[in-house]
Design a protein around this motif. Sequence first.
Motif, PDB file in Angstrom:
ATOM      1  N   VAL A 167       0.847  -1.187   0.000  1.00 15.73           N
ATOM      2  CA  VAL A 167       0.000   0.000   0.000  1.00 15.73           C
ATOM      3  C   VAL A 167       0.886   1.241   0.000  1.00 15.73           C
ATOM      4  CG1 VAL A 167      -1.728   1.325   1.280  1.00 15.73           C
ATOM      5  CG2 VAL A 167      -1.891  -1.168   1.161  1.00 15.73           C
ATOM      6  N   HIS A 168       0.591   2.179  -0.901  1.00 12.38           N
ATOM      7  CA  HIS A 168       1.324   3.442  -0.976  1.00 12.38           C
ATOM      8  C   HIS A 168       0.327   4.583  -0.814  1.00 12.38           C
ATOM      9  CE1 HIS A 168       5.228   1.854  -2.555  1.00 12.38           C
ATOM     10  NE2 HIS A 168       4.433   0.839  -2.928  1.00 12.38           N
ATOM     11  N   PHE A 169       0.691   5.600  -0.043  1.00 12.45           N
ATOM     12  CA  PHE A 169      -0.113   6.814   0.054  1.00 12.45           C
ATOM     13  C   PHE A 169       0.768   7.940   0.561  1.00 12.45           C
ATOM     14  CE2 PHE A 169      -0.536   4.627   4.108  1.00 12.45           C
ATOM     15  CZ  PHE A 169      -0.379   5.625   5.056  1.00 12.45           C
ATOM     16  N   ASP A 170       0.270   9.172   0.437  1.00 12.40           N
ATOM     17  CA  ASP A 170       0.987  10.344   0.921  1.00 12.40           C
ATOM     18  C   ASP A 170       0.228  10.944   2.093  1.00 12.40           C
ATOM     19  OD1 ASP A 170       2.889  10.133  -1.086  1.00 12.40           O
ATOM     20  OD2 ASP A 170       1.718  11.347  -2.494  1.00 12.40           O
ATOM     21  N   LEU A 171       1.000  11.386   3.091  1.00 10.48           N
ATOM     22  CA  LEU A 171       0.434  12.158   4.201  1.00 10.48           C
ATOM     23  C   LEU A 171       0.686  13.633   3.904  1.00 10.48           C
ATOM     24  CD1 LEU A 171       1.254  10.335   7.561  1.00 10.48           C
ATOM     25  CD2 LEU A 171      -0.937  10.534   6.402  1.00 10.48           C
ATOM     26  N   VAL A 172      -0.411  14.419   3.874  1.00 10.46           N
ATOM     27  CA  VAL A 172      -0.311  15.823   3.480  1.00 10.46           C
ATOM     28  C   VAL A 172      -0.761  16.700   4.637  1.00 10.46           C
ATOM     29  CG1 VAL A 172      -1.063  17.562   1.818  1.00 10.46           C
ATOM     30  CG2 VAL A 172      -0.764  15.188   1.086  1.00 10.46           C
ATOM     31  N   HIS A 173      -0.004  17.826   4.831  1.00 15.86           N
ATOM     32  CA  HIS A 173      -0.416  18.810   5.844  1.00 15.86           C
ATOM     33  C   HIS A 173       0.258  20.136   5.505  1.00 15.86           C
ATOM     34  CE1 HIS A 173      -1.919  20.303   9.647  1.00 15.86           C
ATOM     35  NE2 HIS A 173      -0.698  20.812   9.912  1.00 15.86           N
ATOM     36  N   GLU A 174      -0.582  21.191   5.412  1.00 16.10           N
ATOM     37  CA  GLU A 174      -0.098  22.543   5.161  1.00 16.10           C
ATOM     38  C   GLU A 174       0.818  22.613   3.943  1.00 16.10           C
ATOM     39  OE1 GLU A 174      -1.126  25.170   6.649  1.00 16.10           O
ATOM     40  OE2 GLU A 174      -2.362  24.104   8.118  1.00 16.10           O
ATOM     41  N   GLY A 175       0.437  21.912   2.870  1.00 20.01           N
ATOM     42  CA  GLY A 175       1.203  21.991   1.632  1.00 20.01           C
ATOM     43  C   GLY A 175       2.415  21.100   1.567  1.00 20.01           C
ATOM     44  N   CYS A 176       2.718  20.377   2.645  1.00 17.27           N
ATOM     45  CA  CYS A 176       3.851  19.451   2.652  1.00 17.27           C
ATOM     46  C   CYS A 176       3.324  18.030   2.664  1.00 17.27           C
ATOM     47  CB  CYS A 176       4.727  19.699   3.899  1.00 17.27           C
ATOM     48  SG  CYS A 176       5.465  21.348   3.948  1.00 17.27           S
TER      49      CYS A 176
ATOM     50  N   GLU B 135      -9.184   1.661   8.165  1.00 21.17           N
ATOM     51  CA  GLU B 135      -9.464   1.623   6.734  1.00 21.17           C
ATOM     52  C   GLU B 135      -8.902   2.897   6.123  1.00 21.17           C
ATOM     53  OE1 GLU B 135     -10.770  -0.190   3.328  1.00 21.17           O
ATOM     54  OE2 GLU B 135     -10.926  -0.971   5.377  1.00 21.17           O
ATOM     55  N   LEU B 136      -7.832   2.750   5.396  1.00 20.54           N
ATOM     56  CA  LEU B 136      -7.176   3.904   4.787  1.00 20.54           C
ATOM     57  C   LEU B 136      -7.868   4.273   3.481  1.00 20.54           C
ATOM     58  CD1 LEU B 136      -3.451   2.861   5.369  1.00 20.54           C
ATOM     59  CD2 LEU B 136      -4.788   4.509   6.690  1.00 20.54           C
ATOM     60  N   GLU B 137      -8.107   5.576   3.273  1.00 25.72           N
ATOM     61  CA  GLU B 137      -8.654   6.077   2.021  1.00 25.72           C
ATOM     62  C   GLU B 137      -8.370   7.564   1.921  1.00 25.72           C
ATOM     63  OE1 GLU B 137     -12.822   5.556   1.956  1.00 25.72           O
ATOM     64  OE2 GLU B 137     -13.192   6.619   3.835  1.00 25.72           O
TER      65      GLU B 137
ATOM     66  N   GLN C 220      -7.909  11.768   7.879  1.00 28.01           N
ATOM     67  CA  GLN C 220      -6.751  12.202   8.660  1.00 28.01           C
ATOM     68  C   GLN C 220      -6.345  11.064   9.595  1.00 28.01           C
ATOM     69  OE1 GLN C 220      -7.219  15.546  11.411  1.00 28.01           O
ATOM     70  NE2 GLN C 220      -5.318  16.427  10.603  1.00 28.01           N
ATOM     71  N   VAL C 221      -5.073  10.639   9.485  1.00 31.52           N
ATOM     72  CA  VAL C 221      -4.594   9.497  10.265  1.00 31.52           C
ATOM     73  C   VAL C 221      -3.290   9.864  10.957  1.00 31.52           C
ATOM     74  CG1 VAL C 221      -5.690   7.797   8.753  1.00 31.52           C
ATOM     75  CG2 VAL C 221      -3.348   8.532   8.294  1.00 31.52           C
TER      76      VAL C 221
ATOM     77  N   GLY D  39      -9.755  11.543  12.430  1.00 33.54           N
ATOM     78  CA  GLY D  39     -10.799  12.465  11.952  1.00 33.54           C
ATOM     79  C   GLY D  39     -10.686  12.699  10.462  1.00 33.54           C
ATOM     80  N   GLU D  40     -11.557  13.562   9.963  1.00 33.33           N
ATOM     81  CA  GLU D  40     -11.491  13.915   8.561  1.00 33.33           C
ATOM     82  C   GLU D  40     -10.351  14.876   8.313  1.00 33.33           C
ATOM     83  OE1 GLU D  40     -15.173  15.514   7.290  1.00 33.33           O
ATOM     84  OE2 GLU D  40     -16.146  13.558   7.076  1.00 33.33           O
TER      85      GLU D  40
END
Length: 494
Positions: free
Chosen positions: A68-77, A94-96, A100-101, A127-128
């Motif tokens: 499984v690959h995904f990106d964690l995003v916050h404040e443009g980073c 359940e990741l999607e 917010q995780v 949360g979302e």
Amino acid sequence: MGVEPSTETQATKELTSLQDTLESDQIAFVDTVATEIETVLEAASELHRYEYVIGEVTNYGISSNDHVHFDLVHEGCQLHCVVLHFRREDIPTELEDGVQVAVTGELSFYTVDNYCSIMVEDAVTVGEGTYQQTYEANKQLLADDGLLDDATKQPLPDYPSCVGLVTSAASDARDDAVTSIHRRHPGVAIIVQDTTVQGESAGPSMMQAIGTLDTDARVDVIVLTRGGGSDTHLRVFNDTALCRVVHNTQTPIAVGVGHEADRTLAEDVADQRVMTPTEVGQIVPRYETLTEQLTQQHEQLTTASTQLANDRVIALQQRLTQSYEQHVMSELDALTTTLTNTYETLASRKRYEHEQLDRQHDHLAAAYRQVVTNKLTGQHQRLEQAYERHLTRVLTDRATTLNHAYSSLKRQRHRDREQLMQQHNRLDVAYTQTVSDRVNNASQRLDHAYEVLEQQKRHEREQAQTTHAHHRQQIALAALLLLVILLVGYIILT
């Protein structure tokens, strides 16, 4: 896996040569720097003091090797995360995209592509995501303004002749869309309005391109599309300003963004959604289908026009026949009345004329009989006189003619008698000569036949004598043979 000695020696020599060229000892290849970064990251205790890293999930996906690959995003980073396949069942969350995780794991540096990743060991939903909240707020705002209502959507034209394409002119999406359209209908014209599809200028650029095509009278339908990309790159298509421009176009518009699983607000607002650029061609009909429909409609129109013409001809014939019969009957009635009146008038006139003619006939008959009697009496007398004169001349002429004919006949008969006597004498001489010749010939043939008969008789007598002598010899031999037999029998018996 280590580096082979020969390769390491060659790299060292090349590095030494480059140090001389650059006149500096502080140089290194990329792999050296990447390795040092990996070492620093793994050794940096400051980076490992955080138990969880929190962010919004974007670009979620599963690779071919089931990681499984995904990106964690916050404040443009953003920071890339990887869940190895054997850990997937250990993570209850359940990741999607949009969630917010908080993730925990080891920080790793991938030297091949030179990026950092968190090798996730556990993840907890907290949360979302911020953007997900923004997305839901934008969607609710558009719904409140009626932009998501199906009643506000325009139907796409069934047979567009020109398609306005809003996309990057140098992108694969442009090529896929053009190919998809022309594969279904090669005759459809395409106007490509080049635009930026990601980045800060993408929204204004796409809105301007849509406005340009919306005012172009040649364009029957507009298509806004781009290929797949990360979730952050597709967020521009959720912008409410772009969605309102899409909704307010006078020209029907379809939107297709990313892959089939991607869904943007611009697609929801558009008059029709297409899944991907390769499916843009669905907005135009197939050329083969149009040809078949045209052929069927032509046949149906021909049949209908023929039937309509036949029905109208039959109806006109019936109306003409009825009108003709009515006209003929009225004319016949008028003519019958006229003829009846005329006949009665003529009959009265004829009866009057007949009575007049009967009276005139009686007068004329009496006068005619008197005139005829008078004329016949005079003519009879004249005819008797003329007949007597004519008969006298005829008898005189015939008597003279008969006398001449009798004299000529006597002379002719005398000449004929003399000719007959001469012919009789000649016939007697010829007959006598012919009879004498035939008698002589017959006598000669009889003499010859007699001689031949005598010869045959002599020959038969000779043959008879020969046969008789032969018979006597056979009898003698038979008697001799009998005597011999008797003698032999006697000898045997004695």
